[in-house]
Design a protein around this motif. Sequence first.
Motif, PDB file in Angstrom:
ATOM      1  N   LEU A 167      -0.617   8.052 -12.198  1.00  0.00           N
ATOM      2  CA  LEU A 167      -1.203   8.975 -13.158  1.00  0.00           C
ATOM      3  C   LEU A 167      -0.412  10.281 -13.192  1.00  0.00           C
ATOM      4  O   LEU A 167      -0.323  10.941 -14.235  1.00  0.00           O
ATOM      5  N   ALA A 168       0.157  10.666 -12.051  1.00  0.00           N
ATOM      6  CA  ALA A 168       0.929  11.908 -11.973  1.00  0.00           C
ATOM      7  C   ALA A 168       2.367  11.722 -12.423  1.00  0.00           C
ATOM      8  O   ALA A 168       2.985  12.662 -12.932  1.00  0.00           O
ATOM      9  N   ALA A 169       2.903  10.531 -12.256  1.00  0.00           N
ATOM     10  CA  ALA A 169       4.312  10.265 -12.596  1.00  0.00           C
ATOM     11  C   ALA A 169       4.440   8.798 -12.974  1.00  0.00           C
ATOM     12  O   ALA A 169       4.730   7.947 -12.117  1.00  0.00           O
ATOM     13  N   PRO A 170       4.199   8.461 -14.230  1.00  0.00           N
ATOM     14  CA  PRO A 170       4.146   7.051 -14.650  1.00  0.00           C
ATOM     15  C   PRO A 170       5.411   6.249 -14.351  1.00  0.00           C
ATOM     16  O   PRO A 170       5.330   5.038 -14.175  1.00  0.00           O
ATOM     17  N   LYS A 171       6.567   6.893 -14.292  1.00  0.00           N
ATOM     18  CA  LYS A 171       7.816   6.163 -14.113  1.00  0.00           C
ATOM     19  C   LYS A 171       8.266   6.109 -12.649  1.00  0.00           C
ATOM     20  O   LYS A 171       9.388   5.696 -12.358  1.00  0.00           O
ATOM     21  N   SER A 172       7.410   6.511 -11.735  1.00  0.00           N
ATOM     22  CA  SER A 172       7.785   6.520 -10.312  1.00  0.00           C
ATOM     23  C   SER A 172       8.037   5.104  -9.812  1.00  0.00           C
ATOM     24  O   SER A 172       7.298   4.168 -10.141  1.00  0.00           O
ATOM     25  N   SER A 173       9.060   4.960  -9.000  1.00  0.00           N
ATOM     26  CA  SER A 173       9.354   3.669  -8.376  1.00  0.00           C
ATOM     27  C   SER A 173       8.442   3.462  -7.181  1.00  0.00           C
ATOM     28  O   SER A 173       7.799   4.405  -6.682  1.00  0.00           O
ATOM     29  N   ASP A 174       8.399   2.220  -6.678  1.00  0.00           N
ATOM     30  CA  ASP A 174       7.597   1.944  -5.481  1.00  0.00           C
ATOM     31  C   ASP A 174       8.084   2.771  -4.297  1.00  0.00           C
ATOM     32  O   ASP A 174       7.279   3.236  -3.483  1.00  0.00           O
ATOM     33  N   GLU A 175       9.400   2.967  -4.206  1.00  0.00           N
ATOM     34  CA  GLU A 175       9.957   3.755  -3.100  1.00  0.00           C
ATOM     35  C   GLU A 175       9.451   5.191  -3.148  1.00  0.00           C
ATOM     36  O   GLU A 175       9.137   5.797  -2.107  1.00  0.00           O
ATOM     37  N   GLU A 176       9.371   5.753  -4.354  1.00  0.00           N
ATOM     38  CA  GLU A 176       8.862   7.123  -4.486  1.00  0.00           C
ATOM     39  C   GLU A 176       7.377   7.205  -4.140  1.00  0.00           C
ATOM     40  O   GLU A 176       6.930   8.194  -3.550  1.00  0.00           O
ATOM     41  N   LEU A 177       6.648   6.163  -4.486  1.00  0.00           N
ATOM     42  CA  LEU A 177       5.228   6.150  -4.120  1.00  0.00           C
ATOM     43  C   LEU A 177       5.065   6.116  -2.618  1.00  0.00           C
ATOM     44  O   LEU A 177       4.233   6.846  -2.052  1.00  0.00           O
ATOM     45  N   TRP A 178       5.830   5.261  -1.959  1.00  0.00           N
ATOM     46  CA  TRP A 178       5.727   5.172  -0.498  1.00  0.00           C
ATOM     47  C   TRP A 178       6.149   6.484   0.161  1.00  0.00           C
ATOM     48  O   TRP A 178       5.560   6.915   1.162  1.00  0.00           O
ATOM     49  N   ALA A 179       7.175   7.152  -0.408  1.00  0.00           N
ATOM     50  CA  ALA A 179       7.618   8.431   0.162  1.00  0.00           C
ATOM     51  C   ALA A 179       6.507   9.477   0.075  1.00  0.00           C
ATOM     52  O   ALA A 179       6.273  10.242   1.022  1.00  0.00           O
ATOM     53  N   ALA A 180       5.810   9.525  -1.065  1.00  0.00           N
ATOM     54  CA  ALA A 180       4.694  10.473  -1.212  1.00  0.00           C
ATOM     55  C   ALA A 180       3.561  10.136  -0.247  1.00  0.00           C
ATOM     56  O   ALA A 180       2.934  11.032   0.338  1.00  0.00           O
ATOM     57  N   LEU A 181       3.293   8.849  -0.068  1.00  0.00           N
ATOM     58  CA  LEU A 181       2.254   8.429   0.870  1.00  0.00           C
ATOM     59  C   LEU A 181       2.623   8.767   2.307  1.00  0.00           C
ATOM     60  O   LEU A 181       1.762   9.122   3.121  1.00  0.00           O
ATOM     61  N   GLU A 182       3.907   8.654   2.630  1.00  0.00           N
ATOM     62  CA  GLU A 182       4.365   9.045   3.968  1.00  0.00           C
ATOM     63  C   GLU A 182       4.114  10.524   4.202  1.00  0.00           C
ATOM     64  O   GLU A 182       3.592  10.923   5.255  1.00  0.00           O
ATOM     65  N   ASP A 183       4.442  11.364   3.230  1.00  0.00           N
ATOM     66  CA  ASP A 183       4.242  12.802   3.373  1.00  0.00           C
ATOM     67  C   ASP A 183       2.764  13.161   3.452  1.00  0.00           C
ATOM     68  O   ASP A 183       2.397  14.194   4.022  1.00  0.00           O
ATOM     69  N   ALA A 184       1.910  12.306   2.864  1.00  0.00           N
ATOM     70  CA  ALA A 184       0.467  12.543   2.922  1.00  0.00           C
ATOM     71  C   ALA A 184      -0.182  11.834   4.107  1.00  0.00           C
ATOM     72  O   ALA A 184      -1.418  11.835   4.231  1.00  0.00           O
ATOM     73  N   CYS A 185       0.629  11.208   4.969  1.00  0.00           N
ATOM     74  CA  CYS A 185       0.129  10.521   6.154  1.00  0.00           C
ATOM     75  C   CYS A 185      -0.855   9.407   5.816  1.00  0.00           C
ATOM     76  O   CYS A 185      -1.859   9.210   6.508  1.00  0.00           O
ATOM     77  N   LEU A 186      -0.571   8.662   4.748  1.00  0.00           N
ATOM     78  CA  LEU A 186      -1.438   7.566   4.333  1.00  0.00           C
ATOM     79  C   LEU A 186      -0.686   6.239   4.257  1.00  0.00           C
ATOM     80  O   LEU A 186      -1.287   5.185   4.092  1.00  0.00           O
ATOM     81  N   ALA A 187       0.625   6.291   4.413  1.00  0.00           N
ATOM     82  CA  ALA A 187       1.421   5.076   4.243  1.00  0.00           C
ATOM     83  C   ALA A 187       1.060   4.012   5.283  1.00  0.00           C
ATOM     84  O   ALA A 187       0.946   2.828   4.964  1.00  0.00           O
TER      85      ALA A 187
END
Length: 553
Positions: free
Chosen positions: A414-434
């Motif tokens: 919803l925040a970045a429709p064109k984000s790759s799976d790698e970018e999603l995982w990177a954001a989750l890592e920074d949020a300590c949810l990965a």
Amino acid sequence: MNQRSGIRQLVAAQEKAQAGRLVAASICAMIVSAAAVVLLGISAWFLTSSAIAGLAGSVVAMTFNYMVPSAMIRMLAILRTGGRYGERVIGHDAALHALAKLRPQLFDNITRADPAISLGLSSGETSTRLLQDVDAIQDRFVRLSAPWGAGAALLAGIILCAFASPVTALTVAAIGGVYILVAITLAKFATDKPGRDTRIAAGAFKHELTTLMAAAPELRAYGMTQQARDQILASANLYETAQRRLSIGSGWQSLCQTLAMAIAVVAVFVTAASQPAALIALALLGSIAVLDAAGTLIGTLSHKGSIDAAMERLEPLVAAPKDNTDAPVQPRIDIYGQYVLDTRGRLGIGGPSGSGKTTLVEQLMYLRPVVSGTIRLDGHDLGDVSPQQARALFSYAPQQAQFITGTVAQNLRLAAPKSSDEELWAALEDACLAQRLRLSSQGLDMPLGENARYLSGGERRRLGLARAYLRNAPFLVLDEPTEGLDGATEARIIERLDTRLKRTGQGLILISHRPAPLKLCNEIGIVSGRDALGRVEIHVPAQAENRSQTRVV
């Protein structure tokens, strides 16, 4: 506001865009109505003539020409069936094409509207307007062909009556005209207001229902389910009462039509008594067809109250936006003349609960009504900047994030429709949810349920944080990002947030009661409340009073 503004202007634009389909549907409606009336009249004449020929003896029956009337009846039946199919398909095609344009426009207007409008609508009320009220406009599009069809049926019926006698035709036409005038007057009193009331009551009922359903767990916990049922029942009763009044009004219209038909039948017998039985039968059914067509026209008009109410309810959603400046806005924020924030700057906002910290940042992003003269973006007063320009500067993780019913990936994108799976995982890592998601066999495709109910409160907060990380905006705005987290998780999130900000070059505006997150910031503002004008009062902490009055962050 002129008559062609707002929702009416949007509808008029769609009528123009669908003009070809609407004309085709109207032509089909005229063919259907005329064919149906003529079919009815010829069938009556044919059956009566056949019966008379049969009674006259075999010689007359054998000379009776039944081929031509039979062929005409078959042709008219085909025209009626084909025309009806064409009218329905083309008319609904035009309506659905129009709605496919209208609903996105209305939704876009809600998101861009003044916060006083958009925040004033509950989820139930919004869905009612976007669904039921827009459906009323669909009904309007579908019924645009009805007057043309009714007109064709009226003309065809009067012509049929003229075969019996011109006086009969004129009499039936006069009865039909009086009926239409009486029915229109009756509609204003019997169906217009109930139609409006039904539309409004439907919205109120859905609002009540969705509001209480959202609070169902709390209502059960506090033993308030009976009171909730009573509230829903009261709202439902208002809706049913409005519907009942509308049905009563429709019943009076049906009675009026029945009386008009009875009078027309008597008039045909009186004015065409000297004519052959077959022509009398032709005129009888022709008169009934005239009144039936008039009833169709009145039926279309009886929906006017409901459609007008729907248009009025949709009008606030298309109110013209303020004439904001078109000047480009750069990422430089001046908050109340006390803090000037550029990218890479970090401002922490503290203060007691309820003092207005969230109000301040929501005003900054045009998520609340803006108070002019308090915040400037790139030298422009925030009130003179469009919401779209202001919101483009920020990526926001609110204190209570909302999620769609979908997967983790769908909510993040919803925040970045064109984000790759790698970018999603990177954001989750920074949020300590990965790590939590990697333990799931579904990973990014894990369903969250309604508003992420399959996650804990802390996991929901971190998912909202990860979503905010994904948007490439100059400033990251975080509202209590570590509230409810244990100390170890909070420390990891703060460390990774610091690393992320250094890497991305984003500025930070952070609200927190907790001291640990505020250590990320190089300037702190304390919110102490709101003044009489609704402005949030923010000041420099006492230990920093000896520094410059304007804080450059």
